[in-house]
Write a protein that holds these residues in place. Structure first.
Motif, PDB file in Angstrom:
ATOM      1  N   ASN A  96     -14.025  -0.931  -9.289  1.00  0.00           N
ATOM      2  CA  ASN A  96     -13.027  -1.897  -8.830  1.00  0.00           C
ATOM      3  C   ASN A  96     -13.713  -2.827  -7.837  1.00  0.00           C
ATOM      4  OD1 ASN A  96     -10.847  -3.093  -7.227  1.00  0.00           O
ATOM      5  ND2 ASN A  96      -9.549  -1.754  -8.455  1.00  0.00           N
ATOM      6  N   MET A 128      -0.957  -5.059  -1.039  1.00  0.00           N
ATOM      7  CA  MET A 128      -1.593  -3.880  -1.617  1.00  0.00           C
ATOM      8  C   MET A 128      -1.061  -2.600  -0.984  1.00  0.00           C
ATOM      9  SD  MET A 128      -3.761  -5.296  -3.690  1.00  0.00           S
ATOM     10  CE  MET A 128      -4.814  -3.899  -3.983  1.00  0.00           C
ATOM     11  N   ALA A 164       6.573  -6.692  -2.380  1.00  0.00           N
ATOM     12  CA  ALA A 164       5.962  -7.726  -3.224  1.00  0.00           C
ATOM     13  C   ALA A 164       7.023  -8.684  -3.765  1.00  0.00           C
ATOM     14  CB  ALA A 164       5.190  -7.085  -4.381  1.00  0.00           C
ATOM     15  N   GLY A 168      -0.153  -8.110 -10.172  1.00  0.00           N
ATOM     16  CA  GLY A 168       0.991  -8.635  -9.425  1.00  0.00           C
ATOM     17  C   GLY A 168       2.334  -8.248 -10.008  1.00  0.00           C
ATOM     18  N   THR A 189      -6.658  -5.608 -12.648  1.00  0.00           N
ATOM     19  CA  THR A 189      -6.045  -4.830 -11.581  1.00  0.00           C
ATOM     20  C   THR A 189      -5.277  -5.729 -10.624  1.00  0.00           C
ATOM     21  OG1 THR A 189      -6.431  -2.990 -10.103  1.00  0.00           O
ATOM     22  CG2 THR A 189      -7.947  -4.818  -9.911  1.00  0.00           C
ATOM     23  N   GLU A 190      -4.331  -5.137  -9.910  1.00  0.00           N
ATOM     24  CA  GLU A 190      -3.519  -5.900  -8.970  1.00  0.00           C
ATOM     25  C   GLU A 190      -3.037  -7.199  -9.587  1.00  0.00           C
ATOM     26  OE1 GLU A 190      -6.813  -4.863  -7.365  1.00  0.00           O
ATOM     27  OE2 GLU A 190      -5.748  -3.005  -7.121  1.00  0.00           O
ATOM     28  N   SER A 213      -1.463  -3.475 -15.491  1.00  0.00           N
ATOM     29  CA  SER A 213      -1.042  -3.075 -14.142  1.00  0.00           C
ATOM     30  C   SER A 213       0.015  -4.036 -13.633  1.00  0.00           C
ATOM     31  CB  SER A 213      -2.220  -3.146 -13.161  1.00  0.00           C
ATOM     32  OG  SER A 213      -3.209  -2.221 -13.479  1.00  0.00           O
ATOM     33  N   LEU A 237      -0.282 -14.793  -6.166  1.00  0.00           N
ATOM     34  CA  LEU A 237       0.093 -13.518  -5.544  1.00  0.00           C
ATOM     35  C   LEU A 237      -0.543 -12.350  -6.284  1.00  0.00           C
ATOM     36  CD1 LEU A 237       1.846 -11.994  -3.431  1.00  0.00           C
ATOM     37  CD2 LEU A 237       3.674 -11.970  -5.133  1.00  0.00           C
ATOM     38  N   ILE A 238      -1.319 -11.582  -5.537  1.00  0.00           N
ATOM     39  CA  ILE A 238      -1.950 -10.380  -6.087  1.00  0.00           C
ATOM     40  C   ILE A 238      -1.192  -9.188  -5.528  1.00  0.00           C
ATOM     41  CG2 ILE A 238      -4.011  -8.948  -5.852  1.00  0.00           C
ATOM     42  CD1 ILE A 238      -5.626 -11.554  -5.658  1.00  0.00           C
ATOM     43  N   SER A 239      -0.807  -8.239  -6.377  1.00  0.00           N
ATOM     44  CA  SER A 239      -0.235  -7.018  -5.812  1.00  0.00           C
ATOM     45  C   SER A 239      -0.538  -5.857  -6.724  1.00  0.00           C
ATOM     46  CB  SER A 239       1.270  -7.154  -5.580  1.00  0.00           C
ATOM     47  OG  SER A 239       1.948  -7.402  -6.786  1.00  0.00           O
ATOM     48  N   CYS A 240      -0.676  -4.671  -6.138  1.00  0.00           N
ATOM     49  CA  CYS A 240      -1.145  -3.533  -6.918  1.00  0.00           C
ATOM     50  C   CYS A 240       0.007  -2.848  -7.631  1.00  0.00           C
ATOM     51  CB  CYS A 240      -1.942  -2.575  -6.041  1.00  0.00           C
ATOM     52  SG  CYS A 240      -0.929  -1.493  -5.061  1.00  0.00           S
ATOM     53  N   PRO A 241      -0.298  -2.051  -8.647  1.00  0.00           N
ATOM     54  CA  PRO A 241       0.760  -1.478  -9.487  1.00  0.00           C
ATOM     55  C   PRO A 241       1.505  -0.315  -8.832  1.00  0.00           C
ATOM     56  CG  PRO A 241      -1.369  -0.754 -10.268  1.00  0.00           C
ATOM     57  CD  PRO A 241      -1.640  -1.713  -9.156  1.00  0.00           C
ATOM     58  N   ALA A 261     -10.888  -6.192 -11.694  1.00  0.00           N
ATOM     59  CA  ALA A 261     -10.735  -7.158 -10.615  1.00  0.00           C
ATOM     60  C   ALA A 261      -9.419  -7.867 -10.858  1.00  0.00           C
ATOM     61  CB  ALA A 261     -11.890  -8.154 -10.626  1.00  0.00           C
ATOM     62  N   SER A 262      -8.860  -8.483  -9.838  1.00  0.00           N
ATOM     63  CA  SER A 262      -7.620  -9.226 -10.065  1.00  0.00           C
ATOM     64  C   SER A 262      -7.933 -10.620 -10.593  1.00  0.00           C
ATOM     65  CB  SER A 262      -6.801  -9.312  -8.775  1.00  0.00           C
ATOM     66  OG  SER A 262      -7.505 -10.046  -7.803  1.00  0.00           O
ATOM     67  N   ASN A 318      -8.253   0.685  -2.867  1.00  0.00           N
ATOM     68  CA  ASN A 318      -8.699  -0.669  -3.205  1.00  0.00           C
ATOM     69  C   ASN A 318      -8.034  -1.730  -2.346  1.00  0.00           C
ATOM     70  OD1 ASN A 318     -10.266   0.240  -5.467  1.00  0.00           O
ATOM     71  ND2 ASN A 318      -8.314   0.550  -6.525  1.00  0.00           N
ATOM     72  N   GLU A 370      -9.369  -5.768  -1.774  1.00  0.00           N
ATOM     73  CA  GLU A 370      -8.704  -6.911  -2.403  1.00  0.00           C
ATOM     74  C   GLU A 370      -8.027  -7.786  -1.351  1.00  0.00           C
ATOM     75  OE1 GLU A 370      -8.340  -8.292  -5.382  1.00  0.00           O
ATOM     76  OE2 GLU A 370      -9.190  -6.829  -6.776  1.00  0.00           O
TER      77      GLU A 370
END
Lengths: 348, 348
Positions: free
Chosen positions: A131, B296, B277, A204, A201-202, A232, B260-264, A175-176, B301, B305
């Motif tokens: 990651n 996140m 989020a 959103g 990943t991530e 994800s 916008l990045i956000s993890c699962p 990676a996002s 991770n 990120e």
């Protein structure tokens, strides 16, 4: 679309890589120690089409819960482990089907040796999950946060396992950032023939995450890269499974339920197409029939597309023509269009 | 990602092809003759980021309405015309910026000559729009419903225009089948250097249509193909524009509002990340700040990120750490996480 060659490996009763279909994977977001909730979520995921499921294993209680969970589910289970090799050993003793663990992150060569020995004994594969948010310091310093850095990190962990003559490996590079992810997988696919687990990943929330995943995974799959996929999303994981299937269906890689085609409507549309398409979609949501249904608004492209579907409908002024495998079979008033279409679908 | 070279052409005040950014296009689904509704919808589309808009022109009243519509909108207007060349002449007389018309389908060489002369006079481009649902009989008989057939159809219509020394051309090749669409555009891109308008037609309702479009258009754009894009959905066209932007953003081709990045979320998550989020996404929905925000859930991770974003947040047990361009700036209790994050975003 020519598929990139990878070696075949087994995850429980499922085989991935080689010529096996691309498998759909997801991850629970329950507390793994809460086995009741975790089992319930896995059952929902499996019903939605999830073929491999991963659970977080942050401590010994979670690792021990795997036996209890395994006993109640029918799809292969993957343990997600970071830093602590004892958790891997406990998960293995409890019958886990795959371990997600980076061998360079569990302390010592002795620890790695113990995990590898246990995996060999049980024929359990290890997924190396790189990651971009947690690259090795040395690699990040040298290569930056690049596709190359992700590949170098993967090769570092692969090297550790290969030295122990362990080749039961799956790899992911997440990676996002979508182009960097695509680039990394394409580079790695040239270097190794282990099966690749692909994901953004991530990604959103569903609003943008679905699109990021579809662009990234779609582009990779079109290049023939990817043996298992995970979407994800910051959402209920059942939605991840639905989206994964839609991506595979869009590229004709797998069949899963009905393929519904419908036009965007325009100033030419003379029937309530948005309403009609929604009703048809809702009616067919649970169906497992591998058929294509077209719901089209007008006479310009409608009949052509409707003809290509197993069952199709093309709207006109207050009426609709129904097509079955290329032939117009009847024209009905608009208010009967839904019922007549469904009737024909059920006859297939 | 290396962009396929195309010649530059002008559609009203917008330039496409060459090194111009990939433009976002949509189509109204109002009755074009109802100018009030059509103008209102175009204004909503423009506000959402639509850069070129097409309207259906099924008759003379619709063609004449173009003058009235043009007077009230600020983005270039495209007239969608089938079979009747007089409608094209009326649309041109009323100031339309582009005509979508297949020259082989409007009756005679004389008709085509009249349209081409009027387009030349006003420097108005013609889009040749090939759709697999309405191929020429002769071509379909010879090539079937294939990518090759779509390309042959395009080359046939292009030939008619080139004979008249007309090169102000845009081309689209649409099918609802994603791999066939990708294959057709890739073939055509090798044969001509006219700008390409890309889209997956009859993609369907948003649930599956967004994914089909993202897979198809994403794959093409990653190959450097596409000068304007349209996402076709059986839905409000404003949604088409939103999705088109998300596709372009996913590949870093354009910037439009917040990324916008956000993890699962998973069994490691110890804060209410889905809720957080969603609140952040809702708050930022109207924002035009070209920034990346990461939300996140955990320490594996998360910090990595979050560090890469302009503003990031990584959750922990009942608390969250806020990062600004790579540096942790504060750790706050979970219940203050949203307010503190927004405060920092607004400070940028």
């Amino acid at each position: 679309m020519k598929r990139h060659h990878t070696k075949e490996i087994a995850i429980g009763q499922i085989r991935i890589g080689g010529r096996n279909p691309v498998a759909v994977q997801s991850m629970t977001n329950t507390d793994t120690r809460d086995t009741k909730s975790t089992i319930a979520q896995i059952k929902k995921l499996a019903a939605a089409g999830c073929e491999i499921v991963r659970v977080a294993v942050p401590d010994e209680t979670a690792a021990k819960a795997i036996g209890k969970i395994k006993a109640k589910i029918s799809i292969p289970l993957v343990a997600d482990i970071h830093f602590n090799y004892n958790l891997a050993l406990t998960a293995l003793a409890n019958g886990v089907d795959k371990i997600r663990l980076n061998p360079g992150n569990i302390g010592s060569a002795k620890n790695t040796g113990a995990v590898v020995a246990a995996c060999k004994e049980r024929n359990v594969p290890i997924r190396i999950g790189v990651n971009i948010g947690s690259l090795e310091k040395k690699i990040e310093t040298r290569y930056g946060r690049t596709a190359q850095a992700m590949v170098e990190s993967a090769l570092y962990h692969i090297g550790i396992l290969e030295k122990l003559n362990f080749h039961n490996i799956v790899i992911s590079l997440k990676a996002s950032d979508v182009p960097r992810t695509i680039e990394a997988y394409a580079m790695l696919a040239k270097a190794v023939d282990y099966p690749l687990h692909i994901g953004i990943t991530e990604a959103g929330t569903p609003k943008s995450g679905i699109i990021k995943s579809a662009v990234g995974l779609g582009t990779l799959l079109y290049q023939g890269i990817g043996d298992t996929i995970r979407v994800s999303l910051t959402a209920d994981p059942v939605e991840e499974v639905r989206v994964a299937w839609e991506i595979l269906k869009a590229l004709n890689l797998r069949q899963h339920g009905v393929n519904l085609i419908s036009c965007p409507t325009c100033g030419r549309t003379e029937i309530d197409l948005i309403g009609l398409a929604r009703r048809v979609e809702k009616y067919l949501a649970g169906s497992h029939k591998p058929i294509t249904v077209a719901v089209m608004g007008c006479v310009v492209n409608g009949p052509g597309e409707a003809k290509e579907a197993d069952i199709g409908l093309a709207g006109g002024r207050n009426r609709a023509t129904i097509f079955k495998r290329g032939r117009a079979i009847k024209t009905v008033p608009a208010e009967l269009a839904f019922d007549e279409l469904i009737k024909e679908i059920n006859r297939l």
